[in-house]
Design an enzyme around this catalytic site. Structure first.
Site, PDB file in Angstrom:
ATOM      1  N   ASP A 152     -24.285 -20.571  88.052  1.00  0.00           N
ATOM      2  CA  ASP A 152     -23.872 -19.731  86.926  1.00  0.00           C
ATOM      3  C   ASP A 152     -25.058 -19.562  85.979  1.00  0.00           C
ATOM      4  O   ASP A 152     -25.421 -20.489  85.264  1.00  0.00           O
ATOM      5  CB  ASP A 152     -22.690 -20.398  86.215  1.00  0.00           C
ATOM      6  CG  ASP A 152     -22.126 -19.544  85.090  1.00  0.00           C
ATOM      7  OD1 ASP A 152     -22.752 -18.530  84.728  1.00  0.00           O
ATOM      8  OD2 ASP A 152     -21.050 -19.903  84.569  1.00  0.00           O
ATOM      9  N   GLU A 179     -23.459 -16.315  89.464  1.00  0.00           N
ATOM     10  CA  GLU A 179     -22.497 -15.917  88.432  1.00  0.00           C
ATOM     11  C   GLU A 179     -23.205 -15.457  87.158  1.00  0.00           C
ATOM     12  O   GLU A 179     -24.170 -16.078  86.722  1.00  0.00           O
ATOM     13  CB  GLU A 179     -21.598 -17.130  88.147  1.00  0.00           C
ATOM     14  CG  GLU A 179     -20.542 -16.913  87.075  1.00  0.00           C
ATOM     15  CD  GLU A 179     -19.541 -18.076  87.057  1.00  0.00           C
ATOM     16  OE1 GLU A 179     -19.328 -18.722  88.103  1.00  0.00           O
ATOM     17  OE2 GLU A 179     -18.976 -18.343  85.972  1.00  0.00           O
ATOM     18  N   GLU A 205     -15.354 -13.701  83.218  1.00  0.00           N
ATOM     19  CA  GLU A 205     -14.658 -14.634  82.329  1.00  0.00           C
ATOM     20  C   GLU A 205     -14.492 -14.094  80.910  1.00  0.00           C
ATOM     21  O   GLU A 205     -13.692 -14.611  80.151  1.00  0.00           O
ATOM     22  CB  GLU A 205     -15.345 -16.003  82.322  1.00  0.00           C
ATOM     23  CG  GLU A 205     -16.724 -16.037  81.729  1.00  0.00           C
ATOM     24  CD  GLU A 205     -17.399 -17.391  81.950  1.00  0.00           C
ATOM     25  OE1 GLU A 205     -17.392 -18.186  81.010  1.00  0.00           O
ATOM     26  OE2 GLU A 205     -17.925 -17.660  83.046  1.00  0.00           O
ATOM     27  N   HIS A 255     -11.479 -18.144  86.475  1.00  0.00           N
ATOM     28  CA  HIS A 255     -12.299 -18.988  85.602  1.00  0.00           C
ATOM     29  C   HIS A 255     -11.367 -19.985  84.918  1.00  0.00           C
ATOM     30  O   HIS A 255     -10.236 -19.643  84.554  1.00  0.00           O
ATOM     31  CB  HIS A 255     -12.990 -18.121  84.549  1.00  0.00           C
ATOM     32  CG  HIS A 255     -13.768 -18.906  83.541  1.00  0.00           C
ATOM     33  ND1 HIS A 255     -13.254 -19.302  82.321  1.00  0.00           N
ATOM     34  CD2 HIS A 255     -15.023 -19.397  83.596  1.00  0.00           C
ATOM     35  CE1 HIS A 255     -14.189 -19.984  81.666  1.00  0.00           C
ATOM     36  NE2 HIS A 255     -15.268 -20.054  82.419  1.00  0.00           N
TER      37      HIS A 255
HETATM   38 MG    MG Z   1     -19.250 -18.863  83.990  1.00  0.00          MG
END
Ligand code: MG
Length: 327
Positions: A152, A179, A205, A255
């Site tokens: 991420d 991500e 998210e 998420h």
């Molecule tokens: Mg994230």
């Protein structure tokens, strides 16, 4: 943002489409969840439609399903579509450490707890191309060849051309997905990167409502959408987003971060999805994450069981609520 969400709930009515949630809900039957979602959405349109108003609606929607489930004596997933599975694979989700050595220790620890997948995010990622590669390579080395390793970037990459180069080099460490390389509004950069690399991109998210996810899919072209049940609109909206993703040939992996409430709510959504690939299991040792509810969500052979008690199936620890209360 709890204090802002609280204001969305408590604000007195200004006019028909600018009204706090409380005044829309008092006197209503909490079991009419879908109708009340629409009433909340319509009653907040002037200041809502996206962002924090939808976050607040999400929290209320989850609470309404909890009430409806407890009244019916059934777990939420039985009310929203039925149980497609009894457990789901979990990935351990935590922050990217500052150094390769610390990264190896973290991955080794969560592998040792039985996780077959680990996500490392934010922290130092994005500061420099070489540093990113060293951290991800360390994670792969410690996790072994069969670890599913999610990375991420936390908006850390700057532009699509540079990101294409970084992602291609990072692909040697075989990330399961990459991500949020860019801020959420940079849909065109997402689309350019997605079209240039083989590693799937994940994002979503910060998105709220089905409409946002339609844009993320159509314009951003991401392969893995990540609605958060406490932000995207709640349990039913997440199921609609999952259905849209499937229809468009994309994957949906919710998420989920920081409390047992979101863990439970996410597990009910995952229980009812046609296809569910992974559950994001936040492993931070904070009180909110570990002790806000009494349930501990044990990971057995890399999987977490779907709650089966009525409603959400979790019980708050009121002492922890008191200690963490801010308003
Ligand atoms: Mg994230």
């Amino acid at each position: 943002m709890p204090s802002v969400a609280k204001a969305v709930i408590e604000a007195p009515p200004s006019h028909k489409i600018a009204t706090g949630l409380r005044s829309l809900l008092v006197g209503e039957d909490p079991q009419e969840v879908e109708r009340l979602w629409q009433k909340m959405y319509q009653g907040t349109i002037y200041f809502g439609r996206r962002g924090v108003a939808i976050h607040a609606i999400s929290g209320v929607e989850i609470a309404l399903w909890d009430i409806a489930g407890q009244a019916a004596g059934r777990p939420i997933h039985e009310l929203v579509g039925g149980r497609q599975r009894n457990s789901i694979r979990a990935y351990a989700s935590t922050l990217m450490p500052e150094t390769p050595d610390e990264t190896k220790r973290v991955v080794t620890r969560w592998r040792g707890e039985g996780f077959g997948a680990v996500k490392l995010g934010w922290g130092p990622l994005g500061r420099g191309a070489e540093a990113d590669l060293a951290l991800v390579a360390a994670a792969r080395e410690a996790g072994g060849p069969d670890l599913d390793l999610m990375i991420d970037i936390g908006f850390g990459w700057r532009d699509a051309a540079d990101a294409i180069e970084r992602a291609r080099r990072m692909s040697e460490s075989r990330p399961y997905w990459i991500e949020e390389p860019f801020p959420p509004d940079d849909y065109d950069s997402y689309a350019r990167l997605a079209g240039a690399i083989d590693v799937p991109l994940a994002a979503g998210e910060e998105e709220t409502t089905l409409d946002d996810f339609e844009r993320l899919i159509e314009r951003g072209r991401v392969g893995v959408v990540q609605p958060d049940v406490t932000r995207a609109g709640g349990i039913s909206e997440c199921l609609r987003i999952a259905a849209l993703a499937k229809k468009r040939g994309r994957r949906c992996v919710l998420h989920s971060w920081s409390t047992g409430i979101i863990k439970a709510a996410s597990l009910h959504v995952l229980a009812s999805m046609d296809e569910a690939e992974y559950f994001e299991y936040a492993v931070q040792s904070t009180e909110l994450n570990q002790r806000l509810v009494r349930e501990r969500f044990p990971v057995v052979d890399g999987e977490v069981k779907i709650p089966t008690a009525p409603g959400l199936g979790v019980e708050l620890d009121e002492e922890v609520v008191e200690r963490c209360r801010v308003a």
